[in-house]
Write a protein that holds these residues in place. Structure first.
Motif, PDB file in Angstrom:
ATOM      1  N   LYS A 163       0.855  -1.033   0.170  1.00 23.91           N
ATOM      2  CA  LYS A 163      -0.071   0.091  -0.032  1.00 23.91           C
ATOM      3  C   LYS A 163       0.975   1.193   0.101  1.00 23.91           C
ATOM      4  O   LYS A 163       0.612   2.157  -0.443  1.00 23.91           O
ATOM      5  CB  LYS A 163      -0.744   0.061   1.346  1.00 23.91           C
ATOM      6  N   VAL A 164       2.042   1.182   0.734  1.00 30.22           N
ATOM      7  CA  VAL A 164       3.056   2.552   1.054  1.00 30.22           C
ATOM      8  C   VAL A 164       3.430   2.784  -0.473  1.00 30.22           C
ATOM      9  O   VAL A 164       3.647   3.895  -0.963  1.00 30.22           O
ATOM     10  CB  VAL A 164       4.039   2.059   1.737  1.00 30.22           C
ATOM     11  N   PHE A 165       3.807   1.629  -1.462  1.00 28.22           N
ATOM     12  CA  PHE A 165       4.294   1.891  -2.597  1.00 28.22           C
ATOM     13  C   PHE A 165       3.263   2.145  -3.509  1.00 28.22           C
ATOM     14  O   PHE A 165       3.723   2.918  -4.634  1.00 28.22           O
ATOM     15  CB  PHE A 165       5.278   0.705  -3.085  1.00 28.22           C
ATOM     16  N   LYS A 169       0.467   3.866  -3.178  1.00 25.68           N
ATOM     17  CA  LYS A 169       0.346   5.416  -2.854  1.00 25.68           C
ATOM     18  C   LYS A 169       1.516   6.407  -3.328  1.00 25.68           C
ATOM     19  O   LYS A 169       1.196   7.240  -3.769  1.00 25.68           O
ATOM     20  CB  LYS A 169       0.189   5.711  -1.068  1.00 25.68           C
ATOM     21  N   GLY A 170       2.709   5.923  -3.026  1.00 27.12           N
ATOM     22  CA  GLY A 170       3.745   6.659  -3.245  1.00 27.12           C
ATOM     23  C   GLY A 170       3.852   6.654  -4.988  1.00 27.12           C
ATOM     24  O   GLY A 170       4.089   7.725  -5.652  1.00 27.12           O
ATOM     25  N   VAL A 177       1.545   9.272  -6.152  1.00 31.31           N
ATOM     26  CA  VAL A 177       1.880  10.328  -6.022  1.00 31.31           C
ATOM     27  C   VAL A 177       2.935  11.077  -6.866  1.00 31.31           C
ATOM     28  O   VAL A 177       2.977  12.143  -7.715  1.00 31.31           O
ATOM     29  CB  VAL A 177       2.569  10.821  -4.539  1.00 31.31           C
ATOM     30  N   LEU A 178       3.794   9.904  -7.210  1.00 31.31           N
ATOM     31  CA  LEU A 178       4.990  10.237  -8.544  1.00 31.31           C
ATOM     32  C   LEU A 178       4.287  10.637  -9.826  1.00 31.31           C
ATOM     33  O   LEU A 178       4.416  11.354 -10.549  1.00 31.31           O
ATOM     34  CB  LEU A 178       5.762   8.891  -8.454  1.00 31.31           C
ATOM     35  N   LEU A 217       2.797  13.849  -9.839  1.00 30.52           N
ATOM     36  CA  LEU A 217       3.842  14.788  -9.956  1.00 30.52           C
ATOM     37  C   LEU A 217       4.251  14.759 -11.533  1.00 30.52           C
ATOM     38  O   LEU A 217       4.410  16.000 -12.164  1.00 30.52           O
ATOM     39  CB  LEU A 217       4.981  14.527  -9.155  1.00 30.52           C
ATOM     40  N   MET A 218       4.794  13.832 -12.112  1.00 33.72           N
ATOM     41  CA  MET A 218       4.982  13.796 -13.302  1.00 33.72           C
ATOM     42  C   MET A 218       4.028  14.239 -14.399  1.00 33.72           C
ATOM     43  O   MET A 218       4.403  14.876 -15.543  1.00 33.72           O
ATOM     44  CB  MET A 218       5.487  12.374 -13.799  1.00 33.72           C
ATOM     45  N   ILE A 261       3.419  18.717 -12.799  1.00 29.69           N
ATOM     46  CA  ILE A 261       4.139  19.892 -13.062  1.00 29.69           C
ATOM     47  C   ILE A 261       5.383  19.353 -13.835  1.00 29.69           C
ATOM     48  O   ILE A 261       5.928  20.360 -14.496  1.00 29.69           O
ATOM     49  CB  ILE A 261       4.754  20.406 -11.670  1.00 29.69           C
ATOM     50  N   LEU A 262       5.653  18.412 -14.256  1.00 29.96           N
ATOM     51  CA  LEU A 262       6.684  17.911 -15.333  1.00 29.96           C
ATOM     52  C   LEU A 262       6.827  18.566 -16.356  1.00 29.96           C
ATOM     53  O   LEU A 262       7.578  19.254 -17.022  1.00 29.96           O
ATOM     54  CB  LEU A 262       7.233  16.481 -15.152  1.00 29.96           C
ATOM     55  N   PHE A 271      12.069  21.191  -4.511  1.00 28.37           N
ATOM     56  CA  PHE A 271      10.823  20.794  -3.623  1.00 28.37           C
ATOM     57  C   PHE A 271      10.955  21.524  -2.237  1.00 28.37           C
ATOM     58  O   PHE A 271       9.950  21.394  -1.614  1.00 28.37           O
ATOM     59  CB  PHE A 271      11.099  19.321  -3.309  1.00 28.37           C
ATOM     60  N   GLY A 316       7.243  21.396  -2.436  1.00 25.27           N
ATOM     61  CA  GLY A 316       6.796  20.523  -1.343  1.00 25.27           C
ATOM     62  C   GLY A 316       5.349  21.242  -0.838  1.00 25.27           C
ATOM     63  O   GLY A 316       4.518  20.855  -0.541  1.00 25.27           O
ATOM     64  N   THR A 318       2.541  22.078  -3.179  1.00 22.83           N
ATOM     65  CA  THR A 318       1.606  21.131  -3.318  1.00 22.83           C
ATOM     66  C   THR A 318       0.543  20.949  -2.623  1.00 22.83           C
ATOM     67  O   THR A 318      -0.710  20.813  -3.051  1.00 22.83           O
ATOM     68  CB  THR A 318       2.287  19.510  -3.323  1.00 22.83           C
ATOM     69  N   GLN A 350      -3.585  21.175  -3.442  1.00 25.70           N
ATOM     70  CA  GLN A 350      -4.465  20.339  -3.063  1.00 25.70           C
ATOM     71  C   GLN A 350      -5.810  20.895  -2.399  1.00 25.70           C
ATOM     72  O   GLN A 350      -6.689  20.295  -2.355  1.00 25.70           O
ATOM     73  CB  GLN A 350      -4.048  19.296  -1.810  1.00 25.70           C
ATOM     74  N   SER A 358       8.261  10.919  -3.625  1.00 24.78           N
ATOM     75  CA  SER A 358       6.951  10.221  -3.585  1.00 24.78           C
ATOM     76  C   SER A 358       6.926   9.035  -2.633  1.00 24.78           C
ATOM     77  O   SER A 358       5.930   8.847  -2.088  1.00 24.78           O
ATOM     78  CB  SER A 358       6.732   9.775  -5.000  1.00 24.78           C
ATOM     79  N   THR A 379       0.242   6.623   4.341  1.00 19.95           N
ATOM     80  CA  THR A 379      -0.332   5.271   4.672  1.00 19.95           C
ATOM     81  C   THR A 379       0.129   4.774   6.015  1.00 19.95           C
ATOM     82  O   THR A 379      -0.747   3.945   6.679  1.00 19.95           O
ATOM     83  CB  THR A 379       0.379   4.402   3.472  1.00 19.95           C
ATOM     84  N   GLN A 409      14.001  20.536   1.757  1.00 15.84           N
ATOM     85  CA  GLN A 409      12.886  19.914   0.688  1.00 15.84           C
ATOM     86  C   GLN A 409      12.134  18.828   1.473  1.00 15.84           C
ATOM     87  O   GLN A 409      10.681  18.683   1.073  1.00 15.84           O
ATOM     88  CB  GLN A 409      13.575  19.189  -0.313  1.00 15.84           C
TER      89      GLN A 409
END
Lengths: 199, 181
Positions: free
Chosen positions: A33-35, A37-38, A41-42, A45-46, A49-50, A146, A150, A153, A157, B44, B52, B97
């Motif tokens: 779940k952690v990854f 969610k990450g 998020v990635l 971001l990509m 703003i990228l 960031f 950071g 963001t 939201q 990220s 989480t 950051q």
């Protein structure tokens, strides 16, 4: 549609596994779940703003190449002059232009036009501007984006516009680097006379 | 002859501009791949971990009080400006950051009022460049004697200008996102 699917799934779900295996299964789900969610998020971001960043960086990089770094050398010479009216040039205009055109860390090379007693203050002033400039001109220091992004963001939201924050960050940044330049120049001058007396 | 030279001139200048744009694009993609995307991946992961697991609530409790009031922000800036700490907190602005991202998450959740974003940007950053003073001065072709004095001069200056920048930013944040609560 989505809720229907969830309802259908919950109808056929088996009981939550218990015991050692159950704990392991729950642990594995929490772990991934952690990854997940990450990852989302990635992706945001990509996707967010990228693309803008790439286009903006390209445009500004081209502009800087057309202006040419050698043209700002005259400004450096002007900033070296003594007198009150050159303070804003030395600690507002020169840091801004150096950071904009030369970017972090080459901006600090502009200190070579200044006499020794101004160099620490100019460095302090210029280095303090590599983040406030990011809100509007991210090309100046993309590796440290960031510090601004950071916090920005979070504002995004909430569904608020970033323009106001970016402009105020830049303007307050200019005021702060001006004060920082003056304070550091004074401290440097005092320490220099002290060390001369000591010798 | 006149026509041919005009054609040459136009062709050359267009070629020059296209070359500059192309090179600018190449530089950009280079920076983005080497500097920006790696940091995005790292950030990220941290955000995923915060959102989480329970870490987020724990951090929120810790920084909510300090990051949503002027004295709290001043305290953060004073700590970051301590001459022995600031060079340690500086490198790559990594600390700033990460803390910025943590604060951003809390602002997004509504735990910290949006108008505090501006003073917070300065509160987390009085240590900017404190790790880099000798190198920065060397880039400016400063003499060793100047570096010897310049390092402590900048570090001491930050103790004054760090908290001061927070106060200025706090005053400048009046009217920022206030209508939106």
């Amino acid at each position: 549609m989505h809720f229907l699917a969830v309802g259908f799934l919950s109808a056929v779900t088996v009981d939550k596994p218990t015991g050692v295996l159950g704990a392991l299964a729950t642990g594995a789900e929490d772990f991934i779940k952690v990854f997940n969610k990450g990852g989302s998020v990635l992706l945001s971001l990509m996707g967010g703003i990228l693309p803008t960043l790439v286009v903006l960086l390209t445009a500004v990089n081209a502009l800087v190449r057309i202006i040419g770094p050698e043209r700002i050398e005259n400004l450096g010479k002007a900033a070296a002059r003594p007198g009150l009216q050159w303070y804003p040039v030395r600690y507002i205009v020169l840091p801004f232009v150096s950071v904009f055109v030369l970017t972090n860390p080459m901006a600090y090379t502009m200190g070579r036009f200044l006499p020794e007693r101004f160099k620490p203050a100019f460095y302090d002033s210029a280095v303090s501007f590599v983040h406030p400039i990011l809100g509007i001109f991210p090309h100046a220091n993309p590796g440290e984006l960031f510090v601004y992004v950071g916090i920005a963001t979070g504002i995004q939201q909430l569904g608020l516009g970033l323009g106001d924050l970016a402009v105020r960050y830049l303007l307050v940044g200019l005021v702060v680097i001006f004060i920082r330049g003056i304070v550091t120049e004074r401290i440097t001058a005092r320490m220099m006379t002290k060390s001369e007396k000591g010798e | 002859m006149g026509f041919a030279s005009t054609v040459t001139k136009v062709g050359r200048s267009v070629g020059g501009v296209v070359g500059i744009l192309y090179q600018a694009g190449r530089d950009t993609v280079d920076t983005v791949i080497r500097n920006v995307i790696p940091f995005m991946a790292f950030i990220s992961f941290i955000i995923g971990l915060i959102l989480t697991t329970g870490i987020g609530d724990w951090i929120a409790k810790g920084i909510k009080g300090s990051a949503s009031s002027l004295p709290g922000l001043l305290l953060i800036s004073v700590v970051c400006a301590i001459p022995l700490l600031s060079p340690l907190l500086g490198p790559g602005a990594v600390i700033a950051q990460i803390v910025g991202t943590l604060l951003g998450v809390e602002i997004g959740k509504g735990n910290i009022p949006a108008q505090y974003s501006l003073p917070a940007l300065f509160a987390i950053n009085p240590q900017v460049g404190c790790d880099f003073i000798p190198v920065g001065l060397a880039l400016g072709e400063a003499e060793p004697a100047t570096v010897e004095i310049g390092v402590p001069a900048v570090l001491f200056s930050r103790m004054v200008t760090g908290p001061l920048s927070v106060v200025i930013a706090y005053v400048a944040s009046f009217g920022l996102y206030t209508a939106a609560k």
